[in-house]
Design an enzyme around this catalytic site. Structure first.
Site, PDB file in Angstrom:
ATOM      1  N   ILE A  20       0.830  -1.217   0.000  1.00  0.00           N
ATOM      2  CA  ILE A  20       0.000   0.000   0.000  1.00  0.00           C
ATOM      3  C   ILE A  20       0.861   1.263   0.000  1.00  0.00           C
ATOM      4  O   ILE A  20       0.423   2.309  -0.497  1.00  0.00           O
ATOM      5  CB  ILE A  20      -0.980  -0.011   1.202  1.00  0.00           C
ATOM      6  CG1 ILE A  20      -2.122   0.988   0.950  1.00  0.00           C
ATOM      7  CG2 ILE A  20      -0.267   0.256   2.528  1.00  0.00           C
ATOM      8  CD1 ILE A  20      -3.317   0.792   1.835  1.00  0.00           C
ATOM      9  N   GLY A  41       3.228  -4.297  10.838  1.00  0.00           N
ATOM     10  CA  GLY A  41       2.379  -4.448   9.651  1.00  0.00           C
ATOM     11  C   GLY A  41       2.282  -3.213   8.773  1.00  0.00           C
ATOM     12  O   GLY A  41       3.272  -2.530   8.499  1.00  0.00           O
ATOM     13  N   VAL A  42       1.037  -2.917   8.381  1.00  0.00           N
ATOM     14  CA  VAL A  42       0.802  -1.728   7.523  1.00  0.00           C
ATOM     15  C   VAL A  42       1.265  -0.461   8.235  1.00  0.00           C
ATOM     16  O   VAL A  42       1.895   0.418   7.655  1.00  0.00           O
ATOM     17  CB  VAL A  42      -0.711  -1.603   7.215  1.00  0.00           C
ATOM     18  CG1 VAL A  42      -1.010  -0.332   6.456  1.00  0.00           C
ATOM     19  CG2 VAL A  42      -1.198  -2.800   6.443  1.00  0.00           C
ATOM     20  N   ASP A  43       0.966  -0.381   9.525  1.00  0.00           N
ATOM     21  CA  ASP A  43       1.293   0.814  10.334  1.00  0.00           C
ATOM     22  C   ASP A  43       2.791   1.089  10.271  1.00  0.00           C
ATOM     23  O   ASP A  43       3.242   2.200   9.971  1.00  0.00           O
ATOM     24  CB  ASP A  43       0.857   0.528  11.790  1.00  0.00           C
ATOM     25  CG  ASP A  43       0.543   1.789  12.574  1.00  0.00           C
ATOM     26  OD1 ASP A  43       0.114   1.663  13.734  1.00  0.00           O
ATOM     27  OD2 ASP A  43       0.718   2.897  12.022  1.00  0.00           O
ATOM     28  N   SER A 130      -7.656  -5.061  10.094  1.00  0.00           N
ATOM     29  CA  SER A 130      -7.913  -5.998  11.198  1.00  0.00           C
ATOM     30  C   SER A 130      -7.624  -7.463  10.904  1.00  0.00           C
ATOM     31  O   SER A 130      -7.742  -8.294  11.822  1.00  0.00           O
ATOM     32  CB  SER A 130      -9.373  -5.889  11.707  1.00  0.00           C
ATOM     33  OG  SER A 130      -9.536  -4.723  12.490  1.00  0.00           O
ATOM     34  N   GLY A 132      -4.770  -8.859  10.109  1.00  0.00           N
ATOM     35  CA  GLY A 132      -3.390  -9.269  10.430  1.00  0.00           C
ATOM     36  C   GLY A 132      -3.260  -9.498  11.922  1.00  0.00           C
ATOM     37  O   GLY A 132      -3.859 -10.421  12.485  1.00  0.00           O
TER      38      GLY A 132
HETATM   39  N1  APR Z   1       0.642  -3.127   2.227  1.00  0.00           N
HETATM   40  C1  APR Z   1      -0.584  -3.714   2.202  1.00  0.00           C
HETATM   41  N2  APR Z   1      -1.005  -4.602   3.126  1.00  0.00           N
HETATM   42  C2  APR Z   1      -0.134  -4.920   4.119  1.00  0.00           C
HETATM   43  C3  APR Z   1       1.163  -4.342   4.225  1.00  0.00           C
HETATM   44  C4  APR Z   1       1.542  -3.420   3.224  1.00  0.00           C
HETATM   45  N3  APR Z   1       2.750  -2.821   3.224  1.00  0.00           N
HETATM   46  N4  APR Z   1       1.769  -4.862   5.345  1.00  0.00           N
HETATM   47  C5  APR Z   1       0.896  -5.733   5.892  1.00  0.00           C
HETATM   48  N5  APR Z   1      -0.250  -5.771   5.171  1.00  0.00           N
HETATM   49  C6  APR Z   1      -1.470  -6.566   5.392  1.00  0.00           C
HETATM   50  C7  APR Z   1      -1.377  -7.740   6.326  1.00  0.00           C
HETATM   51  O1  APR Z   1      -0.836  -8.864   5.638  1.00  0.00           O
HETATM   52  C8  APR Z   1      -2.852  -7.929   6.663  1.00  0.00           C
HETATM   53  O2  APR Z   1      -3.495  -8.625   5.603  1.00  0.00           O
HETATM   54  O3  APR Z   1      -2.420  -5.703   6.015  1.00  0.00           O
HETATM   55  C9  APR Z   1      -3.393  -6.498   6.689  1.00  0.00           C
HETATM   56  C10 APR Z   1      -3.600  -5.914   8.092  1.00  0.00           C
HETATM   57  O4  APR Z   1      -2.567  -6.393   8.930  1.00  0.00           O
HETATM   58  P1  APR Z   1      -1.925  -5.486  10.109  1.00  0.00           P
HETATM   59  O5  APR Z   1      -1.019  -4.494   9.519  1.00  0.00           O
HETATM   60  O6  APR Z   1      -1.393  -6.444  11.131  1.00  0.00           O
HETATM   61  O7  APR Z   1      -3.168  -4.683  10.712  1.00  0.00           O
HETATM   62  P2  APR Z   1      -4.311  -5.136  11.748  1.00  0.00           P
HETATM   63  O8  APR Z   1      -4.621  -6.571  11.673  1.00  0.00           O
HETATM   64  O9  APR Z   1      -5.398  -4.120  11.516  1.00  0.00           O
HETATM   65  O10 APR Z   1      -3.630  -4.873  13.170  1.00  0.00           O
HETATM   66  C11 APR Z   1      -3.377  -3.544  13.539  1.00  0.00           C
HETATM   67  O11 APR Z   1      -1.126  -4.034  14.140  1.00  0.00           O
HETATM   68  O12 APR Z   1       0.695  -3.022  13.198  1.00  0.00           O
HETATM   69  C12 APR Z   1      -0.139  -3.009  14.290  1.00  0.00           C
HETATM   70  O13 APR Z   1      -0.121  -0.724  15.041  1.00  0.00           O
HETATM   71  C13 APR Z   1      -0.896  -1.727  14.405  1.00  0.00           C
HETATM   72  O14 APR Z   1      -1.770  -2.240  16.563  1.00  0.00           O
HETATM   73  C14 APR Z   1      -2.094  -2.174  15.197  1.00  0.00           C
HETATM   74  C15 APR Z   1      -2.365  -3.556  14.659  1.00  0.00           C
END
Ligand code: APR
Length: 188
Positions: A20, A41-43, A130, A132
């Site tokens: 993303i 993760g994405v964050d 959510s 991940g």
């Molecule tokens: N681009 C697109 N999708 C991604 C990327 C990226 N660079 N990195 C990870 N993902 C995907 C993961 O594989 C998953 O399918 O994004 C989806 C959401 O995963 P997470 O990032 O773990 O988000 P979430 O499940 O909402 O958990 C949020 O995780 O990173 C921490 O600070 C964040 O506490 C929060 C929690």
């Protein structure tokens, strides 16, 4: 229309596999947490790629308004990203489905779209919020995500492109199946 795209009024809802942080859209949505202070993760990817200005803005938001409640979202600039804006959405942690997770997840998508429309952007990219670290089953989350976006775009919003950027083929396939079902809901 390819099976990874759906036309909704003037808008196109599409699915891609990718990162993303590399999307050429006006706003990308972050899967954030209530602290807004970053994470994995994405964050983690968005803060790494966007640079420190994004965290600085998040700190200012925290000072002014405190934590971002689950299901809500806030908007900052895009820092070094191609996107002009980052919308930090806080999805629910999956607790088995009995804690109103579906409504909260739908709210995270709807509130993100409202912020995007309010900022006047035409194109928005979402991750699979959510599914991940927060453990939401992808099959359930994808149906909620796509239905919520479809319903929003049918309200005739200014947004003309919503792109779901999935990070792996399995997630993409689940979203593609969910998109097919949403598409049948659109047919008269
Ligand atoms: N681009 C697109 N999708 C991604 C990327 C990226 N660079 N990195 C990870 N993902 C995907 C993961 O594989 C998953 O399918 O994004 C989806 C959401 O995963 P997470 O990032 O773990 O988000 P979430 O499940 O909402 O958990 C949020 O995780 O990173 C921490 O600070 C964040 O506490 C929060 C929690």
């Amino acid at each position: 229309m390819p099976d990874n795209q759906l036309e909704i009024g003037k808008a196109i809802l599409s699915l891609v596999v990718g990162d993303i942080t590399r999307q050429d859209v006006e706003a990308i949505v972050n899967a954030a947490n209530t602290s807004l202070m970053g994470g994995g993760g994405v964050d983690g990817a968005i803060h790494r790629a966007g640079g420190p200005s994004i965290l600085e803005e998040c700190k200012r938001i925290r000072e002014e308004s405190g934590r971002c409640p689950t299901g809500q979202a806030v908007i900052t600039g895009g820092g070094n990203l191609k996107a002009r804006f980052v919308i930090h959405a806080v999805g629910p942690v999956w607790h088995g489905g009995g804690a109103n997770e579906a409504t909260v997840l739908a709210g995270a998508y709807r509130n993100s779209l409202q912020l995007a429309a309010g900022a006047g952007v035409l194109s928005v990219a979402f991750p699979s919020i959510s599914t991940g670290a927060y453990g939401y089953p992808v099959a359930l989350a994808s149906a909620i995500a796509l239905t919520t976006v479809k319903d929003f775009l049918r309200q005739d919003s200014s947004i003309t492109e919503v792109r779901f950027v999935l990070f792996d083929e399995h997630t993409y396939d689940v979203y593609r199946d969910a998109l097919k079902k949403v598409g049948t809901q659109l047919k008269p």
